[in-house]
Structure formats: C-alpha cells, structure tokens
Design a protein around this motif. Sequence first.
Motif, PDB file in Angstrom:
ATOM      1  N   ARG A  89       0.897  -1.229   0.093  1.00 44.82           N
ATOM      2  CA  ARG A  89      -0.024   0.114  -0.024  1.00 44.82           C
ATOM      3  C   ARG A  89       0.937   1.183   0.003  1.00 44.82           C
ATOM      4  O   ARG A  89       1.834   1.410   0.830  1.00 44.82           O
ATOM      5  N   LYS A  90       0.672   2.247  -0.961  1.00 49.32           N
ATOM      6  CA  LYS A  90       1.515   3.566  -1.264  1.00 49.32           C
ATOM      7  C   LYS A  90       1.342   4.036   0.148  1.00 49.32           C
ATOM      8  O   LYS A  90       2.543   4.913   0.631  1.00 49.32           O
ATOM      9  N   SER A  91       0.161   4.419   0.850  1.00 45.01           N
ATOM     10  CA  SER A  91       0.088   5.237   1.903  1.00 45.01           C
ATOM     11  C   SER A  91       0.817   5.172   3.110  1.00 45.01           C
ATOM     12  O   SER A  91       1.219   5.955   3.839  1.00 45.01           O
ATOM     13  N   ASP A  92       1.238   3.677   3.478  1.00 42.58           N
ATOM     14  CA  ASP A  92       1.932   3.576   4.518  1.00 42.58           C
ATOM     15  C   ASP A  92       2.847   2.154   4.405  1.00 42.58           C
ATOM     16  O   ASP A  92       3.727   1.922   5.301  1.00 42.58           O
ATOM     17  N   HIS A  93       3.326   1.962   2.843  1.00 42.05           N
ATOM     18  CA  HIS A  93       3.944   0.912   2.875  1.00 42.05           C
ATOM     19  C   HIS A  93       3.872  -0.366   3.364  1.00 42.05           C
ATOM     20  O   HIS A  93       4.896  -1.108   3.568  1.00 42.05           O
ATOM     21  N   LYS A  94       2.576  -0.737   3.548  1.00 40.53           N
ATOM     22  CA  LYS A  94       2.156  -1.882   4.267  1.00 40.53           C
ATOM     23  C   LYS A  94       1.957  -2.945   3.338  1.00 40.53           C
ATOM     24  O   LYS A  94       1.463  -2.590   2.311  1.00 40.53           O
ATOM     25  N   PHE A  95       2.727  -4.178   3.322  1.00 36.11           N
ATOM     26  CA  PHE A  95       2.447  -5.509   2.681  1.00 36.11           C
ATOM     27  C   PHE A  95       0.829  -5.770   2.829  1.00 36.11           C
ATOM     28  O   PHE A  95       0.521  -6.060   3.769  1.00 36.11           O
ATOM     29  N   VAL A  96       0.220  -5.843   1.605  1.00 39.76           N
ATOM     30  CA  VAL A  96      -1.258  -6.290   1.793  1.00 39.76           C
ATOM     31  C   VAL A  96      -1.339  -7.598   0.876  1.00 39.76           C
ATOM     32  O   VAL A  96      -2.592  -8.127   1.170  1.00 39.76           O
ATOM     33  N   GLY A  97      -0.317  -8.093   0.258  1.00 37.68           N
ATOM     34  CA  GLY A  97      -0.735  -9.392  -0.407  1.00 37.68           C
ATOM     35  C   GLY A  97       0.614  -9.502  -1.551  1.00 37.68           C
ATOM     36  O   GLY A  97       1.466  -9.061  -1.451  1.00 37.68           O
ATOM     37  N   THR A  98       0.223 -10.584  -2.505  1.00 35.02           N
ATOM     38  CA  THR A  98       1.192 -11.278  -3.424  1.00 35.02           C
ATOM     39  C   THR A  98       0.472 -11.180  -4.701  1.00 35.02           C
ATOM     40  O   THR A  98      -0.784 -11.527  -4.704  1.00 35.02           O
ATOM     41  N   LEU A  99       1.331 -10.928  -5.810  1.00 37.70           N
ATOM     42  CA  LEU A  99       0.691 -11.204  -7.176  1.00 37.70           C
ATOM     43  C   LEU A  99       1.793 -11.994  -7.913  1.00 37.70           C
ATOM     44  O   LEU A  99       2.732 -12.182  -7.741  1.00 37.70           O
ATOM     45  N   ALA A 100       0.925 -12.877  -8.709  1.00 41.10           N
ATOM     46  CA  ALA A 100       1.687 -14.076  -9.386  1.00 41.10           C
ATOM     47  C   ALA A 100       1.387 -13.778 -10.938  1.00 41.10           C
ATOM     48  O   ALA A 100       0.647 -13.579 -11.205  1.00 41.10           O
ATOM     49  N   LEU A 101       2.687 -13.745 -11.601  1.00 40.25           N
ATOM     50  CA  LEU A 101       2.719 -13.805 -13.117  1.00 40.25           C
ATOM     51  C   LEU A 101       3.503 -15.346 -13.248  1.00 40.25           C
ATOM     52  O   LEU A 101       4.505 -15.351 -13.082  1.00 40.25           O
ATOM     53  N   VAL A 102       2.804 -16.320 -13.888  1.00 42.84           N
ATOM     54  CA  VAL A 102       3.233 -17.643 -13.949  1.00 42.84           C
ATOM     55  C   VAL A 102       3.291 -18.060 -15.374  1.00 42.84           C
ATOM     56  O   VAL A 102       2.273 -17.967 -16.039  1.00 42.84           O
ATOM     57  N   LYS A 103       4.396 -18.687 -15.982  1.00 42.90           N
ATOM     58  CA  LYS A 103       4.092 -19.180 -17.342  1.00 42.90           C
ATOM     59  C   LYS A 103       3.717 -20.551 -16.997  1.00 42.90           C
ATOM     60  O   LYS A 103       4.806 -21.366 -16.356  1.00 42.90           O
ATOM     61  N   ASP A 104       2.746 -20.894 -17.451  1.00 43.63           N
ATOM     62  CA  ASP A 104       2.051 -22.308 -17.339  1.00 43.63           C
ATOM     63  C   ASP A 104       1.860 -23.049 -18.717  1.00 43.63           C
ATOM     64  O   ASP A 104       0.924 -22.970 -19.191  1.00 43.63           O
ATOM     65  N   GLY A 105       3.005 -23.521 -18.982  1.00 46.85           N
ATOM     66  CA  GLY A 105       2.753 -24.348 -20.400  1.00 46.85           C
ATOM     67  C   GLY A 105       2.907 -23.118 -21.340  1.00 46.85           C
ATOM     68  O   GLY A 105       3.835 -22.361 -21.583  1.00 46.85           O
ATOM     69  N   PHE A 106       1.760 -23.340 -22.191  1.00 41.43           N
ATOM     70  CA  PHE A 106       1.551 -22.237 -23.009  1.00 41.43           C
ATOM     71  C   PHE A 106       1.081 -20.721 -22.618  1.00 41.43           C
ATOM     72  O   PHE A 106       0.965 -19.851 -23.493  1.00 41.43           O
ATOM     73  N   ASP A 107       0.366 -20.830 -21.548  1.00 42.20           N
ATOM     74  CA  ASP A 107      -0.364 -19.820 -21.122  1.00 42.20           C
ATOM     75  C   ASP A 107       0.529 -19.082 -20.020  1.00 42.20           C
ATOM     76  O   ASP A 107       1.259 -19.399 -19.420  1.00 42.20           O
ATOM     77  N   ASP A 108       0.164 -17.759 -19.807  1.00 42.68           N
ATOM     78  CA  ASP A 108       0.857 -16.484 -18.601  1.00 42.68           C
ATOM     79  C   ASP A 108      -0.691 -16.462 -17.986  1.00 42.68           C
ATOM     80  O   ASP A 108      -1.402 -15.972 -18.337  1.00 42.68           O
ATOM     81  N   GLU A 109      -0.213 -17.128 -16.775  1.00 44.15           N
ATOM     82  CA  GLU A 109      -1.321 -17.068 -15.605  1.00 44.15           C
ATOM     83  C   GLU A 109      -1.017 -15.965 -14.506  1.00 44.15           C
ATOM     84  O   GLU A 109       0.010 -15.585 -14.094  1.00 44.15           O
ATOM     85  N   ILE A 110      -2.032 -15.393 -14.256  1.00 37.52           N
ATOM     86  CA  ILE A 110      -2.019 -14.343 -13.145  1.00 37.52           C
ATOM     87  C   ILE A 110      -2.750 -14.989 -11.950  1.00 37.52           C
ATOM     88  O   ILE A 110      -3.876 -15.819 -12.108  1.00 37.52           O
ATOM     89  N   GLY A 111      -2.562 -14.084 -11.014  1.00 41.87           N
ATOM     90  CA  GLY A 111      -3.034 -14.837  -9.562  1.00 41.87           C
ATOM     91  C   GLY A 111      -2.669 -13.599  -8.553  1.00 41.87           C
ATOM     92  O   GLY A 111      -1.684 -13.091  -8.761  1.00 41.87           O
ATOM     93  N   TYR A 112      -3.437 -13.532  -7.527  1.00 44.15           N
ATOM     94  CA  TYR A 112      -3.236 -12.716  -6.523  1.00 44.15           C
ATOM     95  C   TYR A 112      -3.930 -13.242  -5.143  1.00 44.15           C
ATOM     96  O   TYR A 112      -4.649 -14.056  -5.218  1.00 44.15           O
ATOM     97  N   ARG A 113      -3.187 -12.769  -3.939  1.00 41.42           N
ATOM     98  CA  ARG A 113      -3.899 -13.114  -2.718  1.00 41.42           C
ATOM     99  C   ARG A 113      -3.689 -11.724  -1.738  1.00 41.42           C
ATOM    100  O   ARG A 113      -2.685 -11.270  -1.980  1.00 41.42           O
ATOM    101  N   PHE A 114      -4.470 -11.610  -1.091  1.00 46.81           N
ATOM    102  CA  PHE A 114      -4.511 -10.364  -0.255  1.00 46.81           C
ATOM    103  C   PHE A 114      -4.574 -10.825   1.229  1.00 46.81           C
ATOM    104  O   PHE A 114      -5.429 -11.868   1.608  1.00 46.81           O
TER     105      PHE A 114
END
Length: 165
Positions: free
Chosen positions: A69-94
Amino acid sequence: MIFETERLLIRKLILEDLDAFHALESNPKVLKYATGNVKSLKENQIELIALIVKYSKSKNDFWIYAIERKSDHKFVGTLALVKDGFDDEIGYRFLEEFWGKGYATELCKELLKYCKQIGIQKLVGYVVDENIASSKILERFNFKKIKHFISDDIKLPETKYELFL
C-alpha cells in the motif's frame, strides 16, 4: 518497483516481508481457494527465500511480487505471474484485513496494462467456482470462461478464464 496503481505498489519480495508473507500464507481463509494448505513460519521463510532467488534466474517462469500500500508501505498481498505451459497465468492473494477494499479490481486494471506493455498476448486465470468475488473481477475485465474442471490440488470445481490482450 514493477508497476503501480493509484493506491498500490507492485515490487519484488524482500526478506523483510517475512512476517506479512507468513501471515498471508498461514491463513486458511486466504488459502481456501488456492492450495488449501497453511505453512509454518520456517516453511514460509524457505519459500520466500526461494522466490527472491528466482528474480535473478535467467529462465525464471514463476514470478511472485509483493503488493504494498502506497500510503503506509504496508504489505497487503502477493501477485503471481506464472508461465503455465503455453499460458501466462495471473493470480493474487491479499491479507484478509484488506479484503473488500477494491484492491483486487485496482490491481487487475493496471496488471493488464503492464502485461500488454511487456508483450504478453494472452492471460489466463483459474478461479474456484465458490470464489465469486474473484470470478466477478475477471469477468469485469472481459476474461472469458473456457474450461470447467475439478482442481487437482483442492478437489473443488474450478473455471479457467482467458483474455487476449
């Protein structure tokens, strides 16, 4: 910084993220629609180090970034960019305390722009059918349902979504 949104910074993970990363990866509610398995602090420390090491590997196809988070630099989650065979997969967790604040929608909007800028032509996302909030976000950004199946890991009905950029 990898990219930013109005309220968030997406950056590489660092060792100082361990406590927040552990809070994310040890919450059964966060992992309910992902792996389903919570991990110990030691397991999360090992995983965090492995993810950080991957940033310097030339043929890395599994990128996990911190969402801060920009306002306080607090870690709020993760973002995934994964090459899954022929696909580029996205995912996120908060972290649970940041659910329902519009961060996922904000993240996806800018993530699509970022992926287009780096030359990704197609993205996929996998969503457990019970996870209605995540399904709505992908559909809001015109991802199309292309496959229904039972997930191998958590044995729940899941949908594969696809978007051509």
